[in-house]
Motif scaffolding. Structure first.
Motif, PDB file in Angstrom:
ATOM      1  N   LYS A  64       6.098  31.113 -32.097  1.00 31.33           N
ATOM      2  CA  LYS A  64       4.889  31.856 -31.728  1.00 31.33           C
ATOM      3  C   LYS A  64       4.172  31.187 -30.562  1.00 31.33           C
ATOM      4  O   LYS A  64       3.542  31.870 -29.742  1.00 31.33           O
ATOM      5  CB  LYS A  64       3.955  31.984 -32.921  1.00 31.33           C
ATOM      6  CG  LYS A  64       4.276  33.153 -33.843  1.00 31.33           C
ATOM      7  CD  LYS A  64       5.743  33.214 -34.234  1.00 31.33           C
ATOM      8  CE  LYS A  64       6.131  34.308 -35.163  1.00 31.33           C
ATOM      9  NZ  LYS A  64       7.581  34.249 -35.497  1.00 31.33           N
ATOM     10  N   THR A 357       2.765  43.161 -42.796  1.00 29.01           N
ATOM     11  CA  THR A 357       3.903  42.781 -41.972  1.00 29.01           C
ATOM     12  C   THR A 357       3.399  42.338 -40.606  1.00 29.01           C
ATOM     13  O   THR A 357       2.597  43.040 -39.987  1.00 29.01           O
ATOM     14  CB  THR A 357       4.864  43.972 -41.795  1.00 29.01           C
ATOM     15  OG1 THR A 357       5.380  44.334 -43.069  1.00 29.01           O
ATOM     16  CG2 THR A 357       6.016  43.613 -40.865  1.00 29.01           C
ATOM     17  N   GLY A 358       3.847  41.183 -40.149  1.00 28.54           N
ATOM     18  CA  GLY A 358       3.499  40.710 -38.817  1.00 28.54           C
ATOM     19  C   GLY A 358       4.767  40.408 -38.037  1.00 28.54           C
ATOM     20  O   GLY A 358       5.539  39.527 -38.428  1.00 28.54           O
ATOM     21  N   TYR A 360       6.077  39.394 -34.272  1.00 29.12           N
ATOM     22  CA  TYR A 360       5.493  38.877 -33.037  1.00 29.12           C
ATOM     23  C   TYR A 360       6.374  39.158 -31.824  1.00 29.12           C
ATOM     24  O   TYR A 360       6.748  38.259 -31.082  1.00 29.12           O
ATOM     25  CB  TYR A 360       5.190  37.387 -33.203  1.00 29.12           C
ATOM     26  CG  TYR A 360       4.089  37.155 -34.206  1.00 29.12           C
ATOM     27  CD1 TYR A 360       2.767  37.082 -33.808  1.00 29.12           C
ATOM     28  CD2 TYR A 360       4.380  37.070 -35.566  1.00 29.12           C
ATOM     29  CE1 TYR A 360       1.751  36.898 -34.728  1.00 29.12           C
ATOM     30  CE2 TYR A 360       3.368  36.891 -36.500  1.00 29.12           C
ATOM     31  CZ  TYR A 360       2.054  36.800 -36.076  1.00 29.12           C
ATOM     32  OH  TYR A 360       1.042  36.636 -37.001  1.00 29.12           O
ATOM     33  N   GLU A 364       2.786  42.938 -30.254  1.00 27.44           N
ATOM     34  CA  GLU A 364       3.016  42.729 -31.674  1.00 27.44           C
ATOM     35  C   GLU A 364       3.104  44.037 -32.471  1.00 27.44           C
ATOM     36  O   GLU A 364       2.677  45.096 -32.014  1.00 27.44           O
ATOM     37  CB  GLU A 364       1.868  41.891 -32.263  1.00 27.44           C
ATOM     38  CG  GLU A 364       1.731  40.528 -31.657  1.00 27.44           C
ATOM     39  CD  GLU A 364       0.460  39.823 -32.083  1.00 27.44           C
ATOM     40  OE1 GLU A 364       0.252  38.682 -31.637  1.00 27.44           O
ATOM     41  OE2 GLU A 364      -0.346  40.402 -32.835  1.00 27.44           O
ATOM     42  N   SER A 366       2.226  45.239 -36.608  1.00 30.35           N
ATOM     43  CA  SER A 366       1.737  44.838 -37.922  1.00 30.35           C
ATOM     44  C   SER A 366       1.451  46.095 -38.743  1.00 30.35           C
ATOM     45  O   SER A 366       1.038  47.128 -38.193  1.00 30.35           O
ATOM     46  CB  SER A 366       0.472  43.992 -37.800  1.00 30.35           C
ATOM     47  OG  SER A 366       0.189  43.344 -39.028  1.00 30.35           O
ATOM     48  N   SER A 427      -1.412  41.900 -35.147  1.00 32.93           N
ATOM     49  CA  SER A 427      -1.432  41.083 -36.371  1.00 32.93           C
ATOM     50  C   SER A 427      -2.848  40.650 -36.748  1.00 32.93           C
ATOM     51  O   SER A 427      -3.100  40.294 -37.904  1.00 32.93           O
ATOM     52  CB  SER A 427      -0.534  39.855 -36.204  1.00 32.93           C
ATOM     53  OG  SER A 427      -0.981  39.048 -35.126  1.00 32.93           O
ATOM     54  N   GLU A 428      -3.781  40.665 -35.795  1.00 33.01           N
ATOM     55  CA  GLU A 428      -5.186  40.389 -36.086  1.00 33.01           C
ATOM     56  C   GLU A 428      -5.900  41.684 -36.497  1.00 33.01           C
ATOM     57  O   GLU A 428      -6.648  41.711 -37.477  1.00 33.01           O
ATOM     58  CB  GLU A 428      -5.875  39.811 -34.837  1.00 33.01           C
ATOM     59  CG  GLU A 428      -5.265  38.537 -34.292  1.00 33.01           C
ATOM     60  CD  GLU A 428      -5.672  37.304 -35.064  1.00 33.01           C
ATOM     61  OE1 GLU A 428      -6.513  37.425 -35.982  1.00 33.01           O
ATOM     62  OE2 GLU A 428      -5.147  36.224 -34.756  1.00 33.01           O
ATOM     63  N   HIS A 431      -5.940  43.272 -40.235  1.00 34.28           N
ATOM     64  CA  HIS A 431      -6.704  42.737 -41.367  1.00 34.28           C
ATOM     65  C   HIS A 431      -8.029  43.463 -41.572  1.00 34.28           C
ATOM     66  O   HIS A 431      -8.584  43.426 -42.684  1.00 34.28           O
ATOM     67  CB  HIS A 431      -6.930  41.237 -41.178  1.00 34.28           C
ATOM     68  CG  HIS A 431      -5.659  40.449 -41.257  1.00 34.28           C
ATOM     69  ND1 HIS A 431      -4.853  40.461 -42.368  1.00 34.28           N
ATOM     70  CD2 HIS A 431      -5.038  39.642 -40.362  1.00 34.28           C
ATOM     71  CE1 HIS A 431      -3.796  39.699 -42.158  1.00 34.28           C
ATOM     72  NE2 HIS A 431      -3.883  39.198 -40.945  1.00 34.28           N
TER      73      HIS A 431
END
Length: 473
Positions: A64, A357-358, A360, A364, A366, A427-428, A431
Motif C-alpha cells: 500500500k 471489502t477494500g 487498493y 480503489e 470498497s 476504502s475511506e 465507512h
C-alpha cells in the motif's frame, strides 16, 4: 522491543503461560492484546526478528505504501502545471519502496510498544507444537525454548502459493513477496492471476508506464463484486492499457536471461521482461507439528474453525489468513480479538461478519452489504442511488474524477442493503455508509437529510441518496 519483555532463547529456558500465540501479524496481535487485557499471562512467538508479521513486512504495509507512491506520481503527471517541469523518469520498485521501509519500521516500533505495555512476552524463532500444551521455539542456531500453556492461538498467516512447475529462484520470476525486491527496470510484465493482488499490481505497473498482460483464470474480474463495479474496474484498466485475458490457464513457462515466455493452454505465447505469479495463497502451517495434535490443514495449508475460531482441538484456536477467507488484515485483527474473547469465556461473542471489502487498485474499490445480483436472486425489492465522482466539486478540484458511489436500498422500508464504491479514497468513504447501515435507524433518508461539508467526497452520499429516492413512486 524493550529488553524487559524480549526473551532470549537458551537451552535451559522453560516458561508457563495461560496462552501462547503463534504469529505477530494482525490476528496474532488481536488475540494477544485481548488475552493480556483480560488478565491472562501471554507469550507470542514470531518467526521474524521483528514483529508485525507478513502484513507489516511483505503484505499490506509495503504494497500500500508502494501504491501511494505510484498514485502520487500519476497525479503529478496528470497536472498540466507540473508536466512542464520535467519528463517522467524511470525507476525501480525498490527505489519507490524506500518510503515504505520507513513506514514498516514505524509500525514495528509502535506495535512493539503494545506488547511491552501489556506485558506480553515475545519469543523470536520457529514455533513447533509438541503437544496440545507444549510449544518448542527454535532459533536459527537450533536452540530450543519450551513453553507450557493452557491454550494456543495459531495466527501464522499465509504466503504466496508457488506451483511446482515454476522456478521462483529465477531473477525474472516473481510472486507478491519477491516483487518488492525488483531492482531492475522492465518495460512489460505478465501478471498471472487476476484476484485482488493481481489487479492491484496491474494498476501499479501500468500506472508507471509498463505494459501489462493480466491473465485471468476466471470469466471476469473479481466476480464477487457488484457487476457494475467489476465492469468499471475492467474498463478503467483497459483504458490505461492493461491487456486482460480471461478464461486462460498456464501450460508452461520458459525463462531466459533477459525475458520470459508464458505458454497458455489455449496456444497463446506471451513474451515479457518478467512474470508476477498472483494465483492464490497458502497457509503457513507446514512444519508447525500439527500432526502431533491431530490437526490436518486443507490442500492450501488452511485450518478449519467454528464460529468461535476454535479448531477441532478444544484448546487450540486459529485466526487470520491461516483460516482462509476473507484474508484481510482488518478482519484478521478482529478475528484474533474474537478468538481471545472466546478463550477467556466471554458470552455472546459474534464472529466477524459484514466485513467491508477494500481493494487498493488505482483507484480503489470498497463495498459492504449485498450486491445487485444477490438482491435480485433473493427477490428483494430494491432501488439504486448513484453518484458519479466527475460531478462532485471536490473530485473536480483534486482531479480524481474517475469513480462512483452506489447505494442499494429497500424500496419500501428505505433500509440500506449495500454500498459499493469505485474511486479515489473508496476504502475511506465506505465507512460512512457502514456506520449508518449498522445503526438502529438504518435508512437512506439519513443521507438525504444530513448536511455534508462542501466540497467533500462524502457529499457523494447525499447525491446518491437523492438520486435513488427520485426513482421511487
Amino acid at each position: 522491543m524493550p529488553a524487559a519483555r524480549k526473551r532470549e532463547l537458551t537451552s535451559t529456558n522453560f516458561a508457563k503461560y495461560d496462552a501462547v500465540v503463534l504469529g505477530s501479524g494482525p490476528a496474532g496481535e488481536g488475540a494477544a492484546m485481548k488475552l493480556a487485557k483480560s488478565g491472562k499471562k501471554v507469550a507470542i512467538v514470531e518467526l521474524r526478528e521483528q514483529l508485525g508479521g507478513n502484513s507489516a513486512h511483505v503484505g499490506t504495509i509495503p504494497s500500500k505504501a508502494l501504491r501511494q507512491t505510484v498514485s502520487s506520481m500519476i497525479r503529478y503527471q496528470r497536472d498540466p502545471l507540473f508536466q512542464k517541469l520535467g519528463e517522467w523518469k524511470q525507476f525501480t520498485l525498490k527505489e519507490a519502496l524506500r518510503n515504505a521501509h520507513k513506514v514498516i519500521q514505524q509500525q514495528v516500533e509502535t506495535h512493539s510498544r503494545f506488547y511491552d505495555r501489556n506485558r506480553v512476552h515475545v519469543y523470536h524463532g520457529r514455533a513447533y507444537i509438541q503437544d496440545k500444551n507444549t510449544i518448542y521455539v527454535f532459533s536459527q542456531e537450533g536452540i530450543k525454548e519450551t513453553l507450557i500453556c493452557d491454550q494456543i492461538v495459531i495466527a501464522t498467516g499465509s504466503r504466496p502459493y508457488r506451483p511446482a512447475g515454476l522456478d521462483f529462484k529465477h531473477p525474472r520470476v516473481f510472486d507478491s513477496d519477491k516483487i518488492l525486491d525488483l531492482d531492475f527496470s522492465i518495460q512489460k510484465i505478465i501478471i498471472y492471476g487476476a484476484g485482488v493482488i493481481g489487479c492491484e499490481y496491474a494498476s501499479i505497473f501500468t500506472g508507471v508506464g509498463h505494459k501489462v498482460d493480466l491473465i485471468n483464470t476466471q470469466a471476469k474480474l473479481l466476480s464477487y463484486l457488484d457487476d457494475e463495479i467489476a465492469d468499471a474496474l475492467s474498463y478503467y484498466l483497459r483504458e490505461l492499457g492493461v491487456l486482460i485475458r480471461h478464461n486462460e490457464q498456464i501450460d508452461h513457462l520458459e525463462t531466459f536471461d533477459d525475458h520470459v515466455v508464458l505458454h497458455l493452454q489455449s496456444g497463446k505465447k506471451i513474451k515479457a521482461d518478467a512474470i508476477l505469479w498472483c494465483n492464490g495463497r497458502s497457509g503457513n502451517t507446514d512444519g508447525l507439528g500439527l500432526e502431533n495434535v491431530g490437526l490436518k490443514p486443507n490442500s492450501r495449508g488452511q485450518l478449519a474453525v467454528n464460529d468461535k475460531y476454535q479448531t477441532e482441538i478444544d484448546n487450540i484456536y486459529a485466526a487470520g489468513d491461516v483460516i482462509g477467507w476473507p484474508a484481510l488484515a482488518s478482519a484478521a485483527y478482529d478475528q484474533g480479538r474474537c478468538a481471545g474473547a472466546n478463550m477467556v469465556g466471554e458470552q455472546n461473542v459474534k464472529p466477524v461478519t459484514d466485513i467491508p471489502t477494500g481493494i487498493y487498485t488505482i483507484p480503489e474499490i470498497s463495498s459492504i452489504g449485498k450486491t445487485e445480483q444477490q438482491l435480485t436472486e433473493e427477490k428483494i425489492p430494491y432501488e439504486v442511488g448513484q453518484s458519479f465522482f466527475r460531478h462532485l466539486a471536490r473530485a473536480q478540484i483534486t482531479g480524481d474524477t474517475v469513480g462512483m458511489l452506489k447505494i442499494l436500498f429497500h424500496r419500501e422500508t428505505l433500509e440500506i442493503l449495500g454500498i459499493h464504491c469505485f474511486g479515489n479514497n473508496a476504502s475511506e468513504i465506505i465507512h460512512i455508509g457502514q456506520a449508518v447501515m449498522q445503526s438502529p435507524n438504518n435508512s437512506i433518508k439519513y443521507f438525504a437529510e444530513t448536511t455534508f461539508n462542501y466540497p467533500t467526497m462524502a457529499e457523494a452520499y447525499r447525491v446518491a441518496a437523492l438520486n435513488g429516492m427520485n426513482r421511487l413512486f
